[in-house]
Design an enzyme around this catalytic site. Structure first.
Site, PDB file in Angstrom:
ATOM      1  N   PRO A 166      39.080  14.153  36.008  1.00 50.33           N
ATOM      2  CA  PRO A 166      40.518  13.897  35.255  1.00 50.33           C
ATOM      3  C   PRO A 166      40.267  12.567  34.760  1.00 50.33           C
ATOM      4  O   PRO A 166      40.251  11.418  35.482  1.00 50.33           O
ATOM      5  CB  PRO A 166      41.391  14.299  36.086  1.00 50.33           C
ATOM      6  CG  PRO A 166      40.849  15.056  37.153  1.00 50.33           C
ATOM      7  CD  PRO A 166      39.461  14.502  37.472  1.00 50.33           C
ATOM      8  N   LYS A 167      40.794  12.435  33.496  1.00 53.68           N
ATOM      9  CA  LYS A 167      41.318  11.047  33.163  1.00 53.68           C
ATOM     10  C   LYS A 167      42.903  10.671  33.305  1.00 53.68           C
ATOM     11  O   LYS A 167      43.858  11.316  32.700  1.00 53.68           O
ATOM     12  CB  LYS A 167      41.081  10.780  31.673  1.00 53.68           C
ATOM     13  CG  LYS A 167      41.070   9.560  31.036  1.00 53.68           C
ATOM     14  CD  LYS A 167      40.949   9.640  29.603  1.00 53.68           C
ATOM     15  CE  LYS A 167      41.099   8.079  28.818  1.00 53.68           C
ATOM     16  NZ  LYS A 167      42.415   7.657  28.970  1.00 53.68           N
ATOM     17  N   VAL A 168      42.972  10.148  34.437  1.00 56.55           N
ATOM     18  CA  VAL A 168      44.395   9.970  34.987  1.00 56.55           C
ATOM     19  C   VAL A 168      45.241   8.972  33.920  1.00 56.55           C
ATOM     20  O   VAL A 168      44.793   8.010  33.614  1.00 56.55           O
ATOM     21  CB  VAL A 168      44.304   9.366  36.340  1.00 56.55           C
ATOM     22  CG1 VAL A 168      45.832   9.099  37.071  1.00 56.55           C
ATOM     23  CG2 VAL A 168      43.504  10.086  37.368  1.00 56.55           C
TER      24      VAL A 168
END
EC number: 6.5.1.2
Length: 567
Positions: A125-127
């Site tokens: 995931p791209k936090v």
């Protein structure tokens, strides 16, 4: 997102954007002024976010505004200038290892091209948070640096003591540099449903304080996304990070071999409950250069595939003021079409004239649009105002109401047509083929100037109207006959009598019009306000005239209204 990533992505896109978008019809002077104003707006956002920790707009709106700036620069032959959004973010402390950017991929086809020939690809995931460097000495976290411009950042080490949710002591006395994202801790956050709600700005604002404090500090988590000096194999890096107290890095990372797997995980994390907000996925390759060669630009081994926009930046092309059957004035923004969740949006309502007056939206302004309930376009905010403020013909709300525009007089055409549409619609006489377009033609031709004129129209008159063929004229005559013979209950509803549904069916107009406000109030479900509305409706001069005409035409329920109309 780094300046270098933004610049690379924007320069890649500006040609296609300009080709797909029409250029504004501006003079050279206006173009220069409008572009300068947009640059100033972007600079203000940059300064608030990077220096003060305040996000004035969502990240996706920021990106779209920069796209728009490049588009305008190309339209008017201006030099491409994209001043670094990190101009005020550069700090005095050099990072041990530079923060790279990421290449932005815009669709599945771009992902497939990026993955071609690559081995050992991972997705995570791209936090959505704030990027930092973490420096451990002898296993203890001693330095926390903001990303800054990728080479130099600000020292946030004063907050370490309050960041209880972050591993501050490694199991072994090691010297380690990590890179990661400080994020706002959330409970079962589903990105597709809740969006990001400006969580990045919230974290940035907290970290910009002189003192964080234990309670705010406990709300901040850490997602480590790189160990620059770690093993060559991503799986080994993740295993060691988990052993040091960073299990989420391993938990939310998956090795993939195909673009289809990337698509699967992107959709999975978009719709699954997570402990943080995300704005896409990151693809990274096992193989990468030594850390001392990293630069703050987009390298070949990392890419981002962001989620669909939750908000779109749309240009206002026109502001219309719709006047409905009851006299309510509703401002409608006509937009340069944008796409949200595969829906093409070209207009959005502001709801009320008072709201428009407070916002003062004019053509050329840039507004944020989202979807309410995933289907209905919703106005969110004004993002950027055009320098040139067009003068608009704004109706006065006081001129319109329940008893205005029973005829097609000056300034009344729109409300009058709305009355006709309601009368002939399914809630009234249910007359086939008599929508707004039909009534507009008849009104503009001067054939229908009152609510009863259509009752006397013949085929020859209908054929004289531009756009009405012989077949259409025949269909309209048939529809008019249907309306003429509808029962009184449908006529009552079509004329907009503000009476409740429980009014006895056998009552006629003369009986209803003969009641006073106190008489109405004795009936079930009618209070003082409704009773007054009913009494005022039946005593209104225009309404009485309509009832009299309907009586002379032999319409059901209107016999004997001559006497009522003369009271």
């Amino acid at each position: 997102m780094s300046f270098f990533l933004r610049l690379a992505a924007l320069l890649l896109l500006h040609t296609s954007i300009a080709q797909a978008s029409h250029c504004p019809d501006w003079s050279t002077k206006q173009a220069r002024t409008e572009v300068a104003q947009l640059r100033a707006t972007l600079a203000n956002w940059d300064d608030h976010y990077h220096r003060q920790g305040i996000a004035l707009v969502a990240d996706e709106l920021y990106d779209q505004a920069r796209h728009h700036l490049l588009h305008l620069q190309q339209c008017f032959g201006q030099e491409f200038t994209d001043p670094s959004p990190l101009a005020s973010a550069r700090g005095p402390i050099a990072h041990p290892v530079a923060h790279t950017g990421v290449e932005k991929l815009h669709d599945a086809a771009a992902v497939a091209r990026w993955m071609t020939g690559k081995k050992g690809v991972w997705v995570q995931p791209k936090v959505d948070g704030v990027a930092v460097s973490l420096v451990y000495r002898q296993g203890r976290l001693v330095q926390l640096l903001s990303r800054g411009d990728g080479l130099q950042g600000h020292d946030w080490s004063r907050h370490i003591k309050d960041l209880d949710s972050i591993t501050r002591q490694l199991p072994q006395p090691l010297d380690v540099v990590l890179q990661g994202e400080l994020y706002l801790r959330l409970q079962a956050h589903v990105q597709a449903e809740a969006g990001s709600s400006n969580v990045r700005g919230t974290v940035a604002g907290m970290l910009a304080r002189k003192q964080l404090g234990p309670e705010p500090g406990a709300s901040i988590g850490l997602f480590v996304w790189d160990w620059p000096h770690g093993p060559d194999n991503q799986g080994e890096r993740l295993t060691q990070l988990a052993a040091w107290g960073f299990p989420d890095s391993q938990r939310f990372s998956t090795a993939i071999d195909t673009p289809e797997e990337a698509t699967h995980w992107r959709l999975h994390w978009y719709r699954s409950p997570l402990p943080f907000a995300t704005d896409g996925v990151i693809l990274r390759q096992d193989s990468r250069p030594p850390a001392d060669r990293w630069q703050p630009n987009a390298p070949y081994w990392i890419a981002a595939w962001k989620y669909p926009f939750a908000q779109a930046l749309a240009e206002v092309r026109e502001v219309r003021f719709l006047i409905g059957r009851t006299g309510k004035v509703t401002p409608l923004l006509r937009l340069k079409p944008v796409t949200l969740d595969d829906r093409r949006i070209s207009q959005v309502s502001l709801g009320s004239l008072a709201r428009w007056r407070a916002l003062d939206i004019r053509p050329g302004d840039q507004v944020a649009i989202s979807l309410a309930g995933l289907t209905i376009p919703r106005f969110d905010q004004v993002v950027h105002r055009a320098v040139e403020r067009q003068v608009l013909p704004v109706p006065e709300a006081e001129q319109y109401g329940q008893h205005s525009c029973w005829q097609a007089s000056d300034g009344c055409q729109e409300q009058f047509i709305a009355r006709l549409v309601w009368l002939s619609g399914k809630q009234g006489l249910a007359m086939p083929g008599t929508g707004k377009g039909t009534w507009k033609r008849l009104v503009q031709a001067g054939l229908v100037t009152s609510l009863t004129d259509w009752l006397t129209l013949d085929a020859q008159q209908l054929l004289s109207v531009p756009g009405i063929s012989r077949k259409t004229a025949t269909q309209l005559q048939r529809s008019f006959d249907i309306g003429r013979n509808r029962p009184f209950a449908q006529w009552r509803k079509g004329l907009g009598v503000p009476a409740p549904a429980q009014v006895p069916r056998d009552e006629n107009w003369q009986t209803l019009a003969g009641r006073s406000a106190s008489d109405w109030q004795t009936l079930p479900g009618i209070g003082a306000t409704r009773a007054t509305q009913l009494a005022n409706f039946f005593t209104h001069e225009q309404v009485q005239r309509i009832a009299t005409l309907l009586g002379t035409r032999g319409i059901d329920g209107f016999h004997g209204t001559d006497d009522v109309g003369s009271q």
